[in-house]
Scaffold this active site. Structure first.
Site, mmCIF file in Angstrom:
data_model
loop_
_atom_site.group_PDB
_atom_site.id
_atom_site.type_symbol
_atom_site.label_atom_id
_atom_site.label_comp_id
_atom_site.label_asym_id
_atom_site.label_seq_id
_atom_site.Cartn_x
_atom_site.Cartn_y
_atom_site.Cartn_z
ATOM 1 N N SER A 92 11.868 -0.471 -0.283
ATOM 2 C CA SER A 92 10.932 0.496 -0.837
ATOM 3 C C SER A 92 11.647 1.437 -1.808
ATOM 4 O O SER A 92 12.264 0.981 -2.763
ATOM 5 C CB SER A 92 10.233 1.242 0.305
ATOM 6 O OG SER A 92 9.118 1.945 -0.168
ATOM 7 N N GLU A 131 0.424 -5.684 -0.887
ATOM 8 C CA GLU A 131 0.954 -4.335 -1.035
ATOM 9 C C GLU A 131 0.679 -3.812 -2.437
ATOM 10 O O GLU A 131 0.731 -4.555 -3.422
ATOM 11 C CB GLU A 131 2.440 -4.279 -0.708
ATOM 12 C CG GLU A 131 3.360 -5.191 -1.481
ATOM 13 C CD GLU A 131 4.827 -4.905 -1.138
ATOM 14 O OE1 GLU A 131 5.226 -3.726 -1.200
ATOM 15 O OE2 GLU A 131 5.552 -5.844 -0.807
ATOM 16 N N HIS A 179 3.942 -4.374 2.891
ATOM 17 C CA HIS A 179 5.111 -3.666 2.374
ATOM 18 C C HIS A 179 6.293 -3.764 3.350
ATOM 19 O O HIS A 179 6.144 -3.496 4.534
ATOM 20 C CB HIS A 179 4.709 -2.204 2.166
ATOM 21 C CG HIS A 179 5.722 -1.356 1.485
ATOM 22 N ND1 HIS A 179 6.170 -1.605 0.215
ATOM 23 C CD2 HIS A 179 6.373 -0.233 1.903
ATOM 24 C CE1 HIS A 179 7.055 -0.668 -0.134
ATOM 25 N NE2 HIS A 179 7.195 0.165 0.876
#
Length: 297
Positions: free
Chosen positions: A143, A237, A267
């Site tokens: 991320s 996502e 995600h």
């Protein structure tokens, strides 16, 4: 079995999703609660430091480390910490015969940009200064940590530092202008993230600076000269476009890039390897690529 696994996981994640409108302290509390699962028995986490930056050193019993994974945790630059990433980071270490050093970079809003970028570069510089060959290092992150891994390579290149053998980024958060088309087209199927959830945290991190700066949003950076890049994402996502566009930018800059998309998963799906077959398979693929780049560096 996999479709059933994905449905169960999605139901769990929708229940655990951070409420839109919640403040940073509440989100931090909820994240700590959600990520409090015990580590595998063979994983050890030790507090350390690199270049004045706190780190968590993550080792797996029975693995004689030949390499180092410099790891950057996720959390949209305001959540998480080095130790909370230990479970997923250890899975990368397992597959690369490496010790993992997870960087506890400073978080916004207390420490907005460029604090995280400065800490990441300081940790890498110290690792090199301490005698680790760049050819024995790979970067990894998930991320925001994936975006930070790419930004750190750009920053290291621009500072004239030798670069690591490769980088592995999972669901990279690489465009804080939130301009990716999937921010809207994947909204209904993403159980975790949304524009409404991300926007206030962008403001926390950028603190009035342009979100399109290349070290904030490496999707806009000049990537030439970077080492091989392994990018993984799921198709469920809102940040899918960040991964796709980052891969395109890398390819345009003549960077060796592998874009590995897994359908129907959320995600940073790799973190759910105990309950999702696709996660283990994706980690295995990434581990093979990283090991090949380390061997040939």
């Amino acid at each position: 079995m996999s479709a059933e696994q994905r449905e169960k996981l999605e139901a769990i994640l929708r229940q655990a999703a951070l409420p839109v409108g919640s403040d940073v302290s509440e989100q931090r509390r909820l994240i700590r609660q959600f990520s409090s699962a015990p580590l595998p028995a063979d994983v050890t986490v030790t507090a350390a430091a690199l270049g004045g930056v706190p780190t968590a050193e993550i080792t797996v019993d029975g693995i004689e480390p030949r390499h180092v994974v410099l790891y950057f945790h996720g959390g949209v630059y305001v959540l998480g910490d080095a130790a909370s990433a230990a479970d997923l980071a250890a899975q990368v270490g397992r597959r690369t015969g490496a010790k993992v050093i997870s960087v506890d970079y400073r978080l916004a809003p207390e420490h907005p940009y460029p604090a995280a970028v400065d800490d990441a570069l300081a940790a890498y510089q110290a690792l090199l200064h301490n005698g680790t060959a760049p050819s024995d290092i790979v970067f990894a992150g998930e991320s925001a940590g994936g975006g930070l891994a790419v930004a750190t390579m750009v920053n290291a290149r621009d500072h004239g530092l030798p670069l690591p053998a490769a980088a592995f980024v999972m669901s990279p958060y690489a465009d804080l202008t939130l301009a990716g088309a999937t921010m809207d087209t994947k909204r209904a199927v993403d159980p975790l993230l949304s524009r409404e959830l991300l926007q206030p945290r962008v403001a926390d991190y950028t603190a009035g600076q342009d979100a399109a700066l290349d070290l904030i949003s490496p999707i806009f950076a000049e990537l030439s000269g970077l080492p091989p890049l392994v990018i993984q994402a799921g198709t469920h996502e809102v940040l899918l476009d960040d991964a796709v566009r980052l891969a395109r930018q890398a390819a345009t800059a003549d960077v060796e890039v592998t874009l590995d998309l897994t359908p129907g998963v959320p995600h940073v799906f790799q973190g759910f390897y105990p309950v999702l077959d696709e996660a283990t398979e994706a980690l295995d693929r990434a581990g093979q690529l990283l090991s090949a780049h380390l061997a040939s560096a």
